[in-house]
Write an enzyme that holds these catalytic residues in place. Structure first.
Site, short mmCIF file in Angstrom:
data_model
loop_
_atom_site.label_atom_id
_atom_site.label_comp_id
_atom_site.label_asym_id
_atom_site.label_seq_id
_atom_site.Cartn_x
_atom_site.Cartn_y
_atom_site.Cartn_z
CB THR A 132 -0.32 -11.17 2.44
OG1 THR A 132 0.59 -10.08 2.41
CG2 THR A 132 -0.54 -11.52 3.90
CD GLU A 134 1.16 -6.57 4.21
OE1 GLU A 134 0.97 -6.17 5.36
OE2 GLU A 134 0.65 -6.05 3.19
CE LYS A 161 -4.32 -13.49 4.31
NZ LYS A 161 -5.57 -13.97 3.63
#
Ligand code: NAD
Ligand code: TYD
Length: 351
Positions: A132, A134, A161
């Site tokens: 991601t 993010e 992640k």
């Protein structure tokens, strides 16, 4: 069959679109969908391909190393596309360890299973890790995330992640495993679990329930239609250079409040409601803890090097998405029964 691809998290939102694309586009590949079927996994997402001869399903938790080894062995797995994850930031705030268990421990387990199965021929097989944007942290009002932007995760979800991305790159460096990583912006589209902003609002507008907007609704996300992400994953899987990272994004930034207003306007039209009816449902609620202000991807590298770009304009994609939810009430009923009700009450009551 020329490849036997293990797709993890294939019963979830993005994974199910990836599985459907690969099963249909590559009948000569064996596609093995491995998924623990958590609250976010739903085999109904795959009904179009469930009887195809090149599709297989394994209900396995990526935390279970013995079961993973057995699947690699039995299916002769040649490549991995890894999407299985705990994916919701709000849940990561209330239960960070669940994210460490699946996203970090589970990913390392999967890397180990792949390494063991491919021992002696690691360079012949690909481990593709889907991540991601993010992980790059939060932007102010200017600038974009590049593949070279330093990691600066701000939520337990993005920290987990980021850790998994680091492990994948560490396995590439240390064991010479052939890997590729892509980092994508926010997805939207059919089969999106209604805990995330867009499907939650569609469901609530439909049921004339409050639309919870965190803080002032000024946070910005870059939205990409899920089938465009699946196409990008297909492109990176087949053409991506080993060891590289590709950012994937929609070149499509929106403030949350503007998206919610757009959904209200479109749904009033589609449901034949008086103009302005749904906007009255907008309710500003307490902000998310540590809420990232802005995400914005610079997707130039994948565009220039691999020739991928989004196929849909946002308003087209939003129309398709709303129409899908309106036509699939059964799907919504199934995923919003039982534990979803308790989750919803816990998160939003008294907020
Ligand atoms: P999702 O929550 O809809 O689906 C996750 C799937 O993983 C579910 O089917 C679930 O059952 C499965 N799963 C969870 N824990 C598991 C475990 N321990 N073992 C096996 N299976 C397990 O998520 P999504 O939105 O489809 O995201 C898929 C991937 O893409 C994730 O890795 C996520 O970080 C990444 N991603 C998502 C977005 C987005 O906007 N949704 C954007 C960029 C990247
Ligand atoms: P979300 O869909 O959870 O994705 P992410 O946090 O991974 O970006 O949220 C998108 C944006 O919408 C984010 O800024 C948080 C906000 N949001 C709300 O305002 N209300 C809600 O009920 C939800 C779920 C999210």
């Amino acid at each position: 069959m020329s490849k036997s691809i293990l797709i993890t998290g294939g019963a979830g939102f993005i994974g199910s679109h990836v599985v459907k694309l690969f099963v249909e586009k590559y009948p000569h590949y064996k596609i093995v969908n491995l998924d623990a079927l958590t609250y976010a996994g739903n085999l109904e997402n795959l009904k179009e391909v469930q009887h195809e001869p090149n599709y297989f399903f394994e209900k396995v938790d990526i935390q279970d190393s013995d079961a993973l080894e057995e699947v690699f062995d039995r299916h002769g797995i040649s490549d991995v596309i890894h999407l299985a994850a705990e994916s919701h930031v709000d849940r990561s705030i209330s239960d960070p360890l669940a994210f460490v268990k699946t996203n970090v421990f589970g990913t390392v387990n999967l890397l180990n299973a792949a390494k063991k199965a491919w021992e002696g021929e690691l360079g012949l097989h690909l481990f593709y890790h889907v991540s991601t944007d993010e992980v790059y942290g939060s932007l102010h009002d200017g600038g974009f995330f590049l593949e070279t932007t330093p990691y600066d995760p701000q939520s337990p979800y993005s920290a987990s992640k980021a850790a998994s991305d680091h492990f994948v790159r560490a396995y590439a460096n240390t064991y010479k495993m052939k890997t590729v990583v892509s980092n994508c912006s926010n997805n939207y589209g059919p089969n999106h679990f209604p805990e995330k902003l867009i499907p939650l609002c569609i469901n609530n507008i439909k049921n004339l329930k409050p639309l919870p907007v965190y803080g002032k609704g000024e946070n910005v996300r870059d939205w990409l239609f899920v089938k465009d992400h699946a196409r990008a994953i297909d492109t990176v899987f087949h053409q991506g250079k080993p060891g590289e990272t590709y950012n994937i994004g929609g070149f499509n930034e929106w403030k949350n409040i503007d998206i919610v207003r757009l959904l209200c306007k479109k749904m009033d039209e589609k449901l034949g409601r008086e103009k302005g009816t749904s906007e009255k449902l907008i309710t500003f609620v307490q902000d998310r803890a540590g809420h990232d202000h802005r995400y914005a991807i610079d997707a130039t590298k994948i565009q220039k090097e691999l020739g991928w770009e989004p196929s849909l304009q946002f308003e087209e994609g939003i129309d398709l998405t709303i129409d899908w939810y309106l036509a699939n009430q059964d799907w919504l009923d199934h995923v919003t029964s039982g534990s979803y009700q308790e989750y919803y009450k816990e998160l939003y009551e008294g907020r």
